[in-house]
Design a protein around this motif. Structure first.
Motif, PDB file in Angstrom:
ATOM      1  N   PRO A 104      32.672  30.249  24.092  1.00  0.00           N
ATOM      2  CA  PRO A 104      33.244  28.830  23.735  1.00  0.00           C
ATOM      3  C   PRO A 104      34.604  28.793  24.050  1.00  0.00           C
ATOM      4  CG  PRO A 104      32.785  30.093  21.704  1.00  0.00           C
ATOM      5  CD  PRO A 104      32.066  30.837  22.967  1.00  0.00           C
ATOM      6  N   SER A 105      35.394  30.041  23.776  1.00  0.00           N
ATOM      7  CA  SER A 105      36.843  30.129  24.055  1.00  0.00           C
ATOM      8  C   SER A 105      37.351  31.307  24.751  1.00  0.00           C
ATOM      9  CB  SER A 105      37.565  30.083  22.912  1.00  0.00           C
ATOM     10  OG  SER A 105      38.990  29.939  23.028  1.00  0.00           O
ATOM     11  N   LEU A 106      37.749  30.947  26.194  1.00  0.00           N
ATOM     12  CA  LEU A 106      38.080  31.961  27.041  1.00  0.00           C
ATOM     13  C   LEU A 106      39.470  32.109  27.546  1.00  0.00           C
ATOM     14  CD1 LEU A 106      36.870  34.528  28.597  1.00  0.00           C
ATOM     15  CD2 LEU A 106      35.998  32.431  30.519  1.00  0.00           C
ATOM     16  N   ARG A 107      39.831  33.196  27.848  1.00  0.00           N
ATOM     17  CA  ARG A 107      41.254  33.446  28.147  1.00  0.00           C
ATOM     18  C   ARG A 107      40.977  34.352  29.287  1.00  0.00           C
ATOM     19  NH1 ARG A 107      46.985  32.997  26.370  1.00  0.00           N
ATOM     20  NH2 ARG A 107      48.335  34.477  27.375  1.00  0.00           N
ATOM     21  N   LEU A 108      41.715  34.207  30.416  1.00  0.00           N
ATOM     22  CA  LEU A 108      41.495  35.220  31.716  1.00  0.00           C
ATOM     23  C   LEU A 108      42.826  35.207  31.975  1.00  0.00           C
ATOM     24  CD1 LEU A 108      38.362  33.366  33.666  1.00  0.00           C
ATOM     25  CD2 LEU A 108      38.376  35.265  32.169  1.00  0.00           C
ATOM     26  N   SER A 109      43.035  36.691  32.189  1.00  0.00           N
ATOM     27  CA  SER A 109      44.620  37.064  32.657  1.00  0.00           C
ATOM     28  C   SER A 109      44.263  38.112  33.801  1.00  0.00           C
ATOM     29  CB  SER A 109      45.269  37.903  31.299  1.00  0.00           C
ATOM     30  OG  SER A 109      45.481  37.121  30.369  1.00  0.00           O
ATOM     31  N   LEU A 110      45.106  37.621  34.739  1.00  0.00           N
ATOM     32  CA  LEU A 110      45.074  38.337  36.178  1.00  0.00           C
ATOM     33  C   LEU A 110      45.995  39.528  36.126  1.00  0.00           C
ATOM     34  CD1 LEU A 110      43.846  38.639  38.959  1.00  0.00           C
ATOM     35  CD2 LEU A 110      45.431  37.279  39.712  1.00  0.00           C
ATOM     36  N   CYS A 111      45.490  40.752  35.854  1.00  0.00           N
ATOM     37  CA  CYS A 111      46.608  42.042  35.822  1.00  0.00           C
ATOM     38  C   CYS A 111      46.639  42.659  37.170  1.00  0.00           C
ATOM     39  CB  CYS A 111      45.869  43.045  34.806  1.00  0.00           C
ATOM     40  SG  CYS A 111      45.630  42.368  33.276  1.00  0.00           S
ATOM     41  N   ASN A 112      46.222  42.360  37.970  1.00  0.00           N
ATOM     42  CA  ASN A 112      45.955  42.697  39.449  1.00  0.00           C
ATOM     43  C   ASN A 112      46.418  41.734  40.555  1.00  0.00           C
ATOM     44  OD1 ASN A 112      45.869  44.268  42.102  1.00  0.00           O
ATOM     45  ND2 ASN A 112      43.791  44.551  42.108  1.00  0.00           N
ATOM     46  N   PRO A 113      47.678  41.547  40.861  1.00  0.00           N
ATOM     47  CA  PRO A 113      48.217  40.454  41.864  1.00  0.00           C
ATOM     48  C   PRO A 113      47.396  40.584  43.163  1.00  0.00           C
ATOM     49  CG  PRO A 113      49.945  42.300  41.425  1.00  0.00           C
ATOM     50  CD  PRO A 113      48.756  42.482  40.429  1.00  0.00           C
ATOM     51  N   ASP A 114      47.071  41.752  43.551  1.00  0.00           N
ATOM     52  CA  ASP A 114      46.426  41.887  44.840  1.00  0.00           C
ATOM     53  C   ASP A 114      45.094  41.357  45.001  1.00  0.00           C
ATOM     54  OD1 ASP A 114      48.876  42.570  45.923  1.00  0.00           O
ATOM     55  OD2 ASP A 114      48.462  44.734  45.195  1.00  0.00           O
ATOM     56  N   ALA A 115      44.295  41.163  43.828  1.00  0.00           N
ATOM     57  CA  ALA A 115      43.043  40.777  43.607  1.00  0.00           C
ATOM     58  C   ALA A 115      42.487  39.573  44.599  1.00  0.00           C
ATOM     59  CB  ALA A 115      42.397  40.838  42.253  1.00  0.00           C
ATOM     60  N   VAL A 116      41.381  39.859  45.219  1.00  0.00           N
ATOM     61  CA  VAL A 116      41.054  38.583  46.238  1.00  0.00           C
ATOM     62  C   VAL A 116      40.087  37.949  45.125  1.00  0.00           C
ATOM     63  CG1 VAL A 116      39.874  37.884  48.318  1.00  0.00           C
ATOM     64  CG2 VAL A 116      41.296  39.793  48.186  1.00  0.00           C
ATOM     65  N   LEU A 117      40.331  36.478  44.939  1.00  0.00           N
ATOM     66  CA  LEU A 117      39.334  35.756  44.056  1.00  0.00           C
ATOM     67  C   LEU A 117      38.950  34.660  44.809  1.00  0.00           C
ATOM     68  CD1 LEU A 117      42.032  35.750  41.006  1.00  0.00           C
ATOM     69  CD2 LEU A 117      40.165  37.381  41.160  1.00  0.00           C
ATOM     70  N   THR A 118      37.614  34.731  45.057  1.00  0.00           N
ATOM     71  CA  THR A 118      36.977  33.489  45.730  1.00  0.00           C
ATOM     72  C   THR A 118      35.752  33.367  45.165  1.00  0.00           C
ATOM     73  OG1 THR A 118      35.976  35.421  47.178  1.00  0.00           O
ATOM     74  CG2 THR A 118      38.217  34.473  47.991  1.00  0.00           C
TER      75      THR A 118
END
Length: 222
Positions: A104-118
């Motif tokens: 119901p409540s989600l927080r997503l934090s990107l800890c790898n700036p080089d990750a490819v998110l598609t």
């Protein structure tokens, strides 16, 4: 006298440091999940931990290791009734953990700036979403979005709640983690058959709960 004065100064600095830690670690019970090598850490935290603070999380939270081989890749992975925080390293990680889960409540934090998110994620019952990108100097490092029904009422539950829908399904475009653009959301109410309404949409129909009835389908993207 000098030694006494130096000791007093050290005590003052220590007290200030403690106050700073208390202000950062605000009271907020939640589950935290992050990747450690090829496995995951599943933590129960009574205080908010700064994004991607792995060492602090292991110190301040009650954590256990979850082995990748033990995670069922077919059936929904997790079902949470409260706030979930996930620190991302790559899309494989987040897909393995969250795809077709109920949160119901989600927080997503990107800890790898080089990750490819598609990739896309499918989340059931999502009410609130927060995405952060603390490792990069991006235009939108912190964004929040709340899913509303067509009547303007905030969704209170993934079950019947008087809004006319029995189930809530969200499709998340993981490119939203990059923080380059503002989050956008588009909702379609009263969807009884997703395959008929969105014939070109790719997803695993076997992972959807049976008898969902009339659904509110939301696409979150940038």
């Amino acid at each position: 006298m000098k030694k006494t004065s130096a000791a007093s100064n050290q005590l003052v600095l220590f007290a200030l440091w403690c106050c700073a830690c208390v202000s950062v670690l605000r009271s907020s019970n939640h589950t935290l999940i992050f990747q450690k090598e090829s496995n995951f850490r599943n933590c129960s935290c009574v205080s908010s931990i700064p994004d991607c603070g792995f060492a602090l999380a292991n110190l301040m939270c009650k954590c256990r290791t979850v082995f990748s081989k033990d995670i069922d890749k077919i059936s929904p992975t997790f079902s949470h009734s409260s706030r979930l925080v996930v620190w991302l390293s790559d899309t494989t990680t987040v897909g393995l953990l969250l795809n077709y889960s109920s949160v119901p409540s989600l927080r997503l934090s990107l800890c790898n700036p080089d990750a490819v998110l598609t990739e896309y994620l499918v989340i059931f019952g999502l009410k609130e979403l927060c995405v952060t990108n603390p490792k990069s100097k991006v235009k939108y490092p912190l964004q929040n979005i709340t899913i509303y029904s067509t009547r303007g009422a905030v969704v209170e539950s993934s079950l019947h709640n008087g809004t006319g829908f029995s189930f809530y399904i969200s499709f998340l475009n993981m490119a939203l983690m990059h923080g380059d653009s503002k989050l956008k959301a588009y909702s379609v109410p009263n969807v009884t058959n997703i395959a008929e309404y969105f014939p070109d949409l790719q997803y695993d129909t076997t992972s959807f709960p049976l008898g969902t009835g009339s659904s509110l389908v939301t696409f979150i993207y940038v």
